[in-house]
Write a protein that holds these residues in place. Structure first.
Motif, PDB file in Angstrom:
ATOM      1  N   PHE A 841      52.038  55.029  62.443  1.00 24.67           N
ATOM      2  CA  PHE A 841      51.258  54.268  61.465  1.00 24.67           C
ATOM      3  C   PHE A 841      49.771  54.225  61.850  1.00 24.67           C
ATOM      4  O   PHE A 841      49.434  53.939  62.984  1.00 24.67           O
ATOM      5  CB  PHE A 841      51.829  52.842  61.371  1.00 24.67           C
ATOM      6  N   SER A 842      48.895  54.547  60.885  1.00 23.80           N
ATOM      7  CA  SER A 842      47.426  54.570  61.009  1.00 23.80           C
ATOM      8  C   SER A 842      46.952  55.393  62.230  1.00 23.80           C
ATOM      9  O   SER A 842      46.040  55.024  62.930  1.00 23.80           O
ATOM     10  CB  SER A 842      46.840  53.153  61.033  1.00 23.80           C
ATOM     11  N   GLY A 880      49.688  62.870  61.204  1.00 28.03           N
ATOM     12  CA  GLY A 880      50.613  64.011  61.160  1.00 28.03           C
ATOM     13  C   GLY A 880      49.950  65.349  60.899  1.00 28.03           C
ATOM     14  O   GLY A 880      50.640  66.356  60.710  1.00 28.03           O
ATOM     15  N   ALA A 881      48.623  65.389  60.898  1.00 28.06           N
ATOM     16  CA  ALA A 881      47.949  66.650  60.537  1.00 28.06           C
ATOM     17  C   ALA A 881      47.818  67.563  61.746  1.00 28.06           C
ATOM     18  O   ALA A 881      47.885  67.136  62.893  1.00 28.06           O
ATOM     19  CB  ALA A 881      46.570  66.349  59.970  1.00 28.06           C
ATOM     20  N   GLY A 907      33.115  54.376  62.073  1.00 25.43           N
ATOM     21  CA  GLY A 907      33.856  54.534  60.821  1.00 25.43           C
ATOM     22  C   GLY A 907      34.928  53.460  60.695  1.00 25.43           C
ATOM     23  O   GLY A 907      35.168  52.671  61.604  1.00 25.43           O
ATOM     24  N   THR A 908      35.624  53.463  59.540  1.00 21.65           N
ATOM     25  CA  THR A 908      36.682  52.467  59.343  1.00 21.65           C
ATOM     26  C   THR A 908      37.925  52.946  60.087  1.00 21.65           C
ATOM     27  O   THR A 908      38.224  54.137  60.082  1.00 21.65           O
ATOM     28  CB  THR A 908      36.992  52.325  57.836  1.00 21.65           C
ATOM     29  N   ASN A 909      38.639  51.999  60.690  1.00 27.81           N
ATOM     30  CA  ASN A 909      39.843  52.330  61.476  1.00 27.81           C
ATOM     31  C   ASN A 909      39.631  53.537  62.382  1.00 27.81           C
ATOM     32  O   ASN A 909      40.237  54.589  62.182  1.00 27.81           O
ATOM     33  CB  ASN A 909      41.038  52.641  60.557  1.00 27.81           C
ATOM     34  N   PRO A 910      38.750  53.423  63.384  1.00 23.77           N
ATOM     35  CA  PRO A 910      38.485  54.610  64.211  1.00 23.77           C
ATOM     36  C   PRO A 910      39.583  54.927  65.219  1.00 23.77           C
ATOM     37  O   PRO A 910      39.595  56.010  65.794  1.00 23.77           O
ATOM     38  CB  PRO A 910      37.175  54.247  64.935  1.00 23.77           C
TER      39      PRO A 910
END
Length: 1793
Positions: A841-842, A880-881, A907-910
């Motif tokens: 997750f994230s 997952g990339a 950045g957002t959610n680094p």
């Protein structure tokens, strides 16, 4: 693929060293030539000039030569051309070393090249030996028998030469001089035998023999030549029949023939070359010199051929405007690719203007045109008398437009011609008329490279304009060739295409033909539309000549696969160019596909391209024009099927062609890959072939700088073409800039990426724009191109407008690289980096991710950011990339030990969860690749795991894929056994305990070990303090890193954020938790922008570090100079001969440059100087790089530089230049001065000239001759290395100013500032740097002073070590104490240290008791402060303040004051005292009776009588007096004295003598009588120094000596003999003055004293006793002249110090009461009294910058000694102004004589 441009022969620099034997008469004054042979061929003949004294007995001569790639060298042939007596030469050996690879070959000789010695030959062949040669080739003697025919008149008296040509090379042309069996050679019926000695040449295939055609009846009928190896049977002999005349008037007129061994059809083995030489139609262009030519072909070269027999018999050759035709018969050398033509520079009018050379080879049916259009003359142009030329020709192109409706076009028409030797560039056909109208025939002339036989042309148009469709009927391409034509035929018949059939060969023998230029025509029928709406819609067509059978038209099926991803398709126009071994298709528009909507996502589009057969395909270039809204295109791959033989080629791409994706390129070059790799792709391993593509292509980064001028920017579309040695890139539209959205704005640097395959070295760039948009005019400053895979950075300067309304109106320009701005570095290699983001997750991030790779021993790449812009950051690293990047980085070696990967947490959610990283590289050998896997499986996030955003990873597995011979891929997987472990490092940081020591800024640290480094880490969380880095606190941090090995340094910095960022760092401790090793770093420095040197980043080494610190710029520069390093590949001008001075000493050169006052005088270009000595020995380019903060040589400024370069001996010329090429970089140089301190000389060159491309004569470099300079003698300096050791005590380091004065037996230096230079003088450190010190050895003591400035004013000095780099003498000065006003027992800022040599102190300690007697005169006493300096044999005491007296009230009338100074260094015998007061207090005037100085250690008192006023208003108004010592009784020198004479004999074998010598001393007063130096007890032996003593009358100062060499008892001289004397030193014993004479001469033996040599004294040392005798009071008149222009005057206080051979005057104030001094144009006169200084050496003038206008322009100073009326003039002509020139307010001036 056919090369687009003719390959110039690449040459490499080699060092050639030639060792002449040390035998009598071994040297020669002849010019020496040589030729080198290797496994791949041979070099040209190279001449080594002997203009100077090269090749002298026993010497080594060094040359730089350039040789082509010859493979392993096999032999060297060396010869000279003088056969006269005394030119003989005994060669010991020669060595050749390749400068780049250091491969070395030795060629031993040890033989004479002399017509009277050995075998009387002047040519030698030497086999190569060395590490690379297992077995040198043998030397073989060939016995050559020359049989002259028996025909009447068959003998000759001309000089005959012969060349044996074998399988392994040839013998070169040998003159047949030494006949073994007859005196009169080459007479009718003779069989003359000769021996030719050569390195084995294998089986002999040919004999070239000829003569020079000189002398009456020189014609010669040669029957045959027989060759056999010496010692072999007669049966082994090879016979070369000739049976022809070598005579201009017989047979075919040839006087040189090539013979082949006996067989049938003897004459068929050679072929004819018809050489037509055209002399230019220029006055004085004709030549009467001997012309030679040498042809180079693909199968070899012809050797030099003299053009002496013309085929068109015009008699007098090479006349203005004429064509001379010569026929030469020689072996078939195949395709000719270049020729060398020149002349021997003999004759009255040797200079020659060569227009062109044409060569016709009837057998091959080929002709070549070599344009020259240049002088071959020593006095014209570049002075060359020979030149290499490459073929180039004129083409006439006739275009016929058809007779149909709308057949004409207004579009732009272009053509490209392909031949068997390459292709021309794309040429636009245009003239001023309206071209290509219906039913017209137009003729265009173009000049292009000779492409040989034309096999196709491509012609087309760009479809622009209304009604662009064009019906092309036919095209004719014509060019001139030389052909044989029957004489009587009319000219019309010659227009036919001349195809030479084999049966026409016989016509050569008939007389009815002549060589003439005829036109060769290729006819290309077309008869088709080139229009979008007609036929197949093509606008470009390829045509073949009418009757060519060779190539067919091929059809290529081009399948284009668009990728299957969002937005992959494109609507833009796509163009392709396919390259094969036989040329290329040119760019074709892919118009008609089998799909209506082309290039859609996941689609395959098939196109048909027809072209003349290309052969095997090599690469393709595909691009789109970015014209539609949805232009971005993801191209998966291209497959091309050659329909002829059904071969499929796979071109993988897997990349975007998009302005806003990937690297922004919309053009790609693709190379084909093996099918096996493609199959692997399809198996679903999703491996991509980007890496293979990258490694076969070159990535160029273009930086384009728009100028700073008004309206410099452009909105037009800019395009470029890069031209390389082998090919060009085609048009590149510069759309996608990496750095700015709005491109090409004023002052901007835009960056673009271009990829290309196999261009070779870049040669030029074409850049232009389409003039569209609102303001299309563009001022382009420069283009820089970086090609990491080639390790090159090139700069292409422009500095011009591309604007229809500016400059010359051009909007397209060709730019060429500026050689001096080229930078070379180690080439980069491609890496494919795959990054797998975890599936949690994230897990994804939009932060900026970076990576660094590490190899063994800490070798690492730069930190590489994987995303270029925000858009990419958003696209990549999603949950997952799997993201792939192909990057070019430094080569870290075979093993990647670790990687560091991290992000910047923006950045957002680094936060980012990284699964693993895979790095794939190509195998070094064979096809295939190696993938290294680095598992991570951890968070890089502030809020997860341990909060780290940087991780270091080590490899777990390596997967290798190798392509086997059978086309299959073999995959092997191995586990990494011994990967490095991860360690935890605990870092403790102690902040100093002093006022404001703490900081709130962010602190970063990098730790370095011998296995690598940690990268920069932020010290974020302190384990023990919430508020980090507070005063006196210790903060602890821990970090994880892969094992660093032994830690040796740290780099620590802060970002200067927050209030109170200044930080005093006390120490740092690093603990390796695993090994429990502690590394201690003592820092004790401020990191602050306000304190010390204002740095907030520092490097510290571990305590006790012994390794290289590299703090001294001088030593760095010296090391660089030794290696000849410079980031700028230091390419020298290619000179014929640059003497290599590889091991000369490195010395400092001081340069001062004054820039003129003109408005455009300043330049930002990089300036260099080359110093040139005798024999063209020169330094490397010495770059004068401006100090930080200064970016240009500004108008009116004066800049000083110190550079280190080779010592070239006596300077002859100085080259000054810069690397600027644009008009902006023009520079007006006013004056250049070059000082060589180690030689004590300074040259001032008045330049006053422009160095500019567009000013004056357009030169950016000038040579100045020393004869045009003003030469000044300055103080000679000696280089010492000084090691300063700071104590290992807390706070021992300092940033104060440290001054050093050195005292020696022969004088003292001035006070010198020791530069802090960043990290010097820190606790526990040894700092070594070089100092230039006056020649005053032996050293006695030093004085060290600090001025108490800076943030840390106290210093604990342990010791100073000084080493004379020339004599290696070492002096130790120990202090071990504080220099400080607040610390330590002494509380002093100055100390004096005695020199210690071998444990012995040079001067001893003493106590000085100074008694001062004030006179008994009214008002004699003073209340001022009195100071005194005592001078003696070992220097001076420094200023002593007379404070603590025996009397409370000092200096009262008739009192004696006693002062005691304990612990002083003894000065030995005293010479003078300088006494002065500060003129303070009421009644400061003082009348001094005398001063007594008692040295307690010597128990001696020195009396200094005065009896004068020191008062402003008494006597002469001076308040400073110098008093001479009354003890020194003068010696009466009118009597006799003793002279000691020391002679040193040279250390060579035959330097000694058994006979006597004699000497005469030439004094300034009188001349001595002759002294005989008697040779008793074996004197004058090699290398010995012998001492003789004589009594004589005193001759005064000795100026020169006469030295003779005489037989004992006046015997006659039987054999010539010499005494080689190196040096003579004469010492006058009474006073101890020494005079040195450097001789290094051979003195011939004579029986009388009428033969002698004279030598002048180059150095004299005056003894202390002699100097003291001269100390009498003298009045000096000083005249000061101020410049005569506005604001030249000053109101400041001016001071002067005079320096002479007897010492200095002290600093004297120049003032007059009630006078305004130093006004503009004024002359001011002063009289000062001081003790006689002797000959004046220099003066120092300074002012204190006080008053409203402190700046002062001083013209000159004249100083007259009134006692002897000698005037010395000191010219200045410079500002002393803090705001002008160099900002100095003091100058040291030297006398002008």
């Amino acid at each position: 693929m056919v090369s687009l441009r003719q390959k110039r022969q690449k040459k490499h620099p080699w060092s050639l060293w030639i060792w002449t034997s040390d035998l009598p008469n071994a040297g020669t004054d002849a010019d020496v030539c040589f030729q080198v042979y290797g496994e791949k061929g041979k070099s040209d003949e190279i001449r080594l000039d002997n203009k100077t004294d090269n090749f002298e007995q026993g010497q080594v001569d060094k040359f730089m030569v350039e040789l082509p790639d010859l493979g392993k060298l096999t032999k060297l042939r060396i010869w000279h051309e003088k056969r006269s007596p005394f030119t003989g030469w005994h060669l010991s050996k020669a060595t050749l070393m390749k400068s780049l690879t250091k491969e070395k070959y030795t060629f031993p000789c040890e033989r004479w090249l002399d017509t009277n010695e050995d075998d009387n030959e002047v040519v030698r062949e030497l086999p190569a030996s060395g590490d690379l040669i297992a077995e040198p080739l043998p030397l073989i003697k060939y016995r050559v028998t020359v049989c002259t025919g028996t025909v009447s008149g068959s003998g000759t008296d001309a000089s005959v030469f012969l060349n044996l040509i074998g399988d392994q090379g040839d013998t070169g042309d040998r003159l047949l001089v030494n006949c073994k069996n007859s005196m009169n050679k080459f007479e009718k019926g003779n069989l003359d035998e000769f021996i030719i000695e050569a390195v084995a040449i294998g089986q002999i295939r040919r004999v070239r023999i000829g003569h020079n055609g000189k002398g009456g009846g020189c014609g010669w009928f040669l029957d045959k030549v027989i060759v056999r190896e010496e010692g072999q049977a007669e049966a082994q002999a090879v016979e070369f029949p000739c049976n022809r005349w070598l005579d201009r008037n017989e047979d075919d007129g040839q006087i040189v023939r090539e013979l082949v061994p006996f067989s049938d059809g003897q004459r068929l083995y050679n072929i004819d070359f018809h050489i037509a030489v055209k002399t230019g139609n220029i006055s004085g262009g004709s030549s009467d010199s001997n012309v030679f030519v040498k042809l180079y072909g693909e199968k070899g070269d012809t050797g030099k051929m003299m053009l002496v027999v013309s085929a068109n018999n015009l008699g007098n050759y090479f006349e203005v405007g004429r064509i001379d035709i010569f026929k030469v018969e020689t072996l078939d050398i195949g395709q000719i690719n270049r020729l060398l033509i020149g002349h021997t520079n003999e004759g009255m009018r040797a200079g020659w203007f060569l227009d062109s050379v044409q060569i016709m080879v009837p057998v091959q049916g080929k002709q070549y045109m070599f344009p020259s259009d240049r002088w071959l003359c020593e006095d014209e142009a570049d002075g060359k008398t020979e030149v290499e030329i490459y073929p180039m020709i004129n083409y006439e192109i006739t275009v016929v437009t058809g007779d149909m409706m709308f057949a004409g076009t207004n579009a732009r028409v272009f053509i490209q011609i392909y031949g068997d030797k390459g292709k021309t560039e794309v040429v636009t056909l245009k003239s001023r008329s309206n071209n290509f109208e219906r039913n017209t025939t137009e003729i265009f002339k173009i000049e292009a490279k000779d492409v040989g036989k034309v096999f196709k042309i491509r012609i087309g148009h760009d479809g622009s304009g209304i009604g662009s469709g064009w019906f092309l009927e036919a095209v004719d391409v014509k060019h001139l060739i030389m052909a044989l034509v029957p004489k009587e035929k009319k000219k019309e018949d010659k227009k036919k295409k001349k195809k030479k059939k084999k049966d026409e060969e016989d016509e050569d023998e008939e007389g009815g033909e002549e060589m003439q230029e005829v036109v060769l025509t290729y006819h290309f029928p077309c008869s088709r539309w080139l229009a979008g709406g007609e036929e197949d819609g093509e606008l470009v067509v390829e045509l073949q000549p009418e009757d060519s059978e060779e190539l067919e038209v091929s059809t290529y099926e081009v399948c284009i696969f668009t990728g299957d991803m969002l937005g992959a398709g494109t609507d833009a126009n796509v163009f392709i160019n396919i390259y094969g071994e036989n040329g290329d298709t040119g760019e074709r528009f892919l118009k008609n596909s089998d799909n209506i909507n082309k290039f859609e996502r996941g689609q395959e589009d098939v196109f048909i391209v027809t072209a003349i057969d290309l052969g095997p395909l090599k690469k393709l270039r595909i691009r789109h024009d970015n014209t539609h809204a949805h232009s971005s295109w993801y191209l998966d791959r291209v497959e091309i099927v050659d329909m002829k033989d059904d071969t499929t080629y796979y071109f993988p791409c897997n990349r975007w062609l998009a302005v806003d994706e990937d690297d922004g390129q919309i053009a790609r070059e693709l190379v084909p890959v093996d099918e096996a790799f493609m199959r692997k792709d399809e198996e679903g391993t999703s491996a991509t072939l980007g890496l293979e593509q990258k490694s076969m292509s070159t990535t160029y980064t273009l930086k384009i700088k728009t100028g700073e001028k008004k309206h410099a920017g452009t909105d037009a579309n800019v395009f470029a073409i890069l031209f390389g040695e082998n090919d060009d890139t085609g048009i590149i539209n510069l759309k996608a800039c990496k750095t700015y959205k709005n491109k090409f704005e004023r002052g901007m640097i835009n960056e673009f990426t271009v990829e290309a395959v196999d261009l070779g070295d870049l040669q030029k760039i074409l850049i232009g724009h389409d003039n569209s948009g609102g303001s299309p005019g563009w001022f382009l400053d420069w283009i820089k191109i970086d090609a990491p895979s080639q390790g090159q950075r090139l700069c292409f300067p422009c500095g011009r407008w591309l604007d229809k309304g500016e400059d010359d109106g051009a909007i397209v320009r060709d730019l060429y690289p500026a050689e001096l701005q080229t930078e070379l570095y180690t080439p980069f290699v491609p890496y494919e980096i795959k990054i797998y983001t975890g599936d949690v997750f994230s897990a994804g991030t939009d932060a900026d991710v970076f990576i660094t790779l590490y190899g063994c021993k800490g070798v690492c790449t730069q930190q590489k950011h994987l995303c270029v812009n925000k858009r990419e950051r958003r696209l990549y690293f999603e949950r997952g990339a799997e993201d792939m990047f192909i990057v070019e980085l430094e080569d870290v070696g075979d093993v990647i030990e670790k990687i560091r990967i991290g992000h910047d947490n923006r950045g957002t959610n680094p936060g980012w969860y990284l699964d693993r990283v895979e790095i794939r590289r190509q195998l070094r050998k064979g096809k295939g690749s190696e993938t290294t896997i680095f598992p991570c499986e951890r968070w890089l996030a502030k809020s997860e795991d341990d909060g780290e955003t940087v991780r270091e990873l080590v490899p777990s597995d390596i997967i290798t894929q190798k392509l086997l011979r059978d086309g299959t891929l073999k995959t092997t997987e191995t586990e990494v056994e011994d990967a490095l472990e991860t360690h935890t490092y605990k870092v403790s940081v102690r902040t100093g305990d002093m006022y404001k020591a703490g900081t709130d800024a962010n602190v970063f640290i990098t730790i370095y070990g011998d296995l690598g480094d940690t990268g920069e880490r932020k010290l974020a969380k302190s384990e023990n303090n919430k508020n980090k880095f507070e005063r006196g606190e210790v903060d602890k941090f821990s970090m994880e890193a892969v094992d660093l090995g032994q830690v040796f340094k740290i780099r620590i910095r802060h970002d200067n954020s927050m209030m109170g960022a200044d930080w005093y760092l006390d120490q740092v401790e690093v603990l390796d938790v695993e090994t429990e090793e502690v590394y201690m770093f003592l820092c004790e420095r401020w990191l602050s922008t306000k304190k010390e040197d204002k740095c907030i980043e520092r490097t510290f080494f571990v305590k006790g570090y012994e390794g290289e610190r590299n703090t001294d710029p001088h030593f760095k520069k010296m090391a660089q100079a030794k290696l000849g390093l410079d980031k700028n590949a230091n390419k020298k001008k290619k000179k014929k001969k640059v003497a290599a001075v590889e091991d000369g000493p490195i010395i400092p050169y001081h340069f001062t440059l004054s820039t003129g006052m003109d408005q455009d005088a300043s330049t930002t270009a990089r300036v260099y100087i080359i110093i040139i000595g005798p024999n063209d020995v020169e330094t490397d380019r010495l770059w004068l790089d401006l100090p930080e903060g200064k970016n240009s040589f500004t108008a009116g400024a004066m800049d000083h530089f110190v550079c280190y370069g080779t010592d070239v001996g006596e300077i002859k010329r100085v080259e000054l230049g810069h690397n600027g090429v644009t008009p902006e970089s023009c520079w007006l140089v006013d004056e250049l001065s070059v000082a060589v301190p180690t030689k004590g000389i300074k040259y001032i060159f008045p330049c006053k000239c422009w160095l500019a491309k567009d000013r004056g004569d357009g030169l950016t470099a000038r040579l100045f001759n020393v004869l045009d300079s003003n030469t000044i003698n300055i103080i000679r300096k000696v280089i010492y290395s000084a090691t300063v050791v700071t104590g290992d005590i807390q706070y021992a380091g300092t940033d104060t100013n440290i001054f050093l004065t050195v005292f020696g037996a022969n004088g003292a230096t001035e006070e010198m500032l020791l530069p802090k230079n960043g990290d010097r003088f820190e606790r526990g450190q040894e700092d070594t740097f070089s100092l230039e010190i006056d020649d005053i050895a032996p050293l006695k003591k030093i004085r060290v002073r600090i001025d108490g400035s800076g943030s840390r004013p106290d210093w604990f000095l342990d010791k100073i070590l000084m080493r004379n780099l020339t004599t290696e003498e070492v002096y130790l000065f120990t202090y071990e104490n504080w220099l400080s006003k607040t610390k330590g027992p002494k509380r002093t800022k100055v100390c004096e240290l005695a020199a210690v040599v071998d444990g012995e102190e040079m001067v001893e300690k003493t106590t000085y008791i100074i008694q001062v007697q004030t006179s008994d005169i009214g008002g004699a006493g003073t209340d001022a402060n009195v100071f005194l300096i005592v001078f003696g044999e070992y220097g001076d005491t420094g200023g002593l303040a007379l404070k603590e007296s025996t009397n409370r009230n000092k200096f009262e009338r008739k009192t004696k004051d006693v002062f005691r100074f304990p612990d002083m260094l003894s000065l030995g015998t005293l010479s003078k005292v300088r006494v002065w007061h500060d003129n303070k207090g009421p009644g400061p005037g003082w009348h001094l009776e005398y001063v007594d100085v008692k040295d307690e250690a010597m128990d001696q008192t020195f009396r200094f009588p005065c009896d004068r006023w020191l008062a402003k208003n008494e006597d002469d108004g001076q308040i400073m007096r110098e008093l001479a010592c009354a003890n020194n009784d003068s010696i009466d020198l009118s009597d006799k004295t003793k002279y000691e004479i020391a002679t040193t004999t040279a250390n060579t074998d035959d330097a000694s003598t058994t006979e006597n010598a004699w000497i005469v001393l030439e004094g300034r007063k009188v001349r001595s009588k002759e002294f005989v130096l008697e040779n008793k007890k074996k004197k004058f032996q090699c290398g010995a120094t012998d001492i003789f003593e004589f009594s004589s009358k005193h001759v005064g100062e000795i100026a020169s000596i006469c030295l003779g060499h005489i037989t004992k008892d006046g015997k006659k001289v039987k054999n010539e003999a010499f005494w080689h004397v190196m040096e003579v030193v004469v010492t006058e014993k009474e006073l101890g003055n020494k005079y040195f004479f450097h001789c290094d001469a051979q003195i011939p033996l004579a029986s009388k004293k009428d033969q002698f040599l004279t030598f002048e004294s180059y150095k004299s040392i005056e003894s202390f006793a002699s100097k003291v005798r001269n100390l009498v009071p003298v009045k000096y008149e000083i005249i000061v002249i101020t410049g005569d222009f506005k604001s030249a005057g000053t109101d400041a206080n001016v001071f002067i110090t005079l320096y002479g051979v007897n010492g200095d005057s002290g600093k004297r104030h120049l003032h007059h009461k009630f006078r305004n001094l130093f006004e503009s144009g004024r002359t001011d006169r002063f009289v000062l009294e001081m003790l006689d200084l002797g000959e004046l050496l220099r003066v120092k003038v300074e002012h204190d910058n006080s008053g409203s206008s402190g700046g002062w322009y001083l013209e000159c100073i004249e100083v007259t000694n009134t006692a002897n009326s000698v005037t010395t003039i000191f010219y200045c002509g410079k500002w002393l102004d803090a705001r002008k020139a160099d900002g100095q307010i003091q100058r040291v001036l030297y006398p002008r004589y």
